[in-house]
Motif scaffolding. Sequence first.
Motif, PDB file in Angstrom:
ATOM      1  N   ASN A  10       0.822  -1.207   0.000  1.00 52.93           N
ATOM      2  CA  ASN A  10       0.000   0.000   0.000  1.00 52.93           C
ATOM      3  C   ASN A  10       0.858   1.260   0.000  1.00 52.93           C
ATOM      4  O   ASN A  10       0.444   2.293  -0.518  1.00 52.93           O
ATOM      5  N   ASP A  15      -2.738  -0.795  -3.669  1.00 57.49           N
ATOM      6  CA  ASP A  15      -4.094  -1.098  -3.209  1.00 57.49           C
ATOM      7  C   ASP A  15      -4.237  -2.550  -2.765  1.00 57.49           C
ATOM      8  O   ASP A  15      -5.111  -3.279  -3.223  1.00 57.49           O
ATOM      9  N   SER A  17      -4.881  -5.625   0.027  1.00 61.95           N
ATOM     10  CA  SER A  17      -5.690  -5.874   1.212  1.00 61.95           C
ATOM     11  C   SER A  17      -5.619  -7.352   1.562  1.00 61.95           C
ATOM     12  O   SER A  17      -5.336  -8.192   0.708  1.00 61.95           O
TER      13      SER A  17
END
Length: 113
Positions: A10, A15, A17
């Motif tokens: 990140n 991006d 997760s």
Amino acid sequence: CSAALAGALNDEKLDASILFCGIKGSSGYEITRAGIEADLEYAQKNRYPRWNILVGLVLWLVSMLSYLDNVPWVTARVDSETFEKFKYAGLLALAALATSIPRSCTGRRTWQR
């Protein structure tokens, strides 16, 4: 779980997760099942493209009508200058997609979260 890895990704604006994390002592089935449920939830949220993608597609298809001025059986019935106006729909399509194109070029997701 590798929260440090997700944090490092990140930091590079990728991006990342963590979809699921295996709990110590749980079986492989439970971990796999949790991953499948997380994937299904993500797929439901991103079922359709964003509104500007759909508008851009429709406008681009309309702009393709401008090429009908070269078809003999069409120009025999309709004035060829009528189709000249449809070429501007392509410019409107670019305007609708103006935010999505740079995101795609930089590798960022264009789907809703």
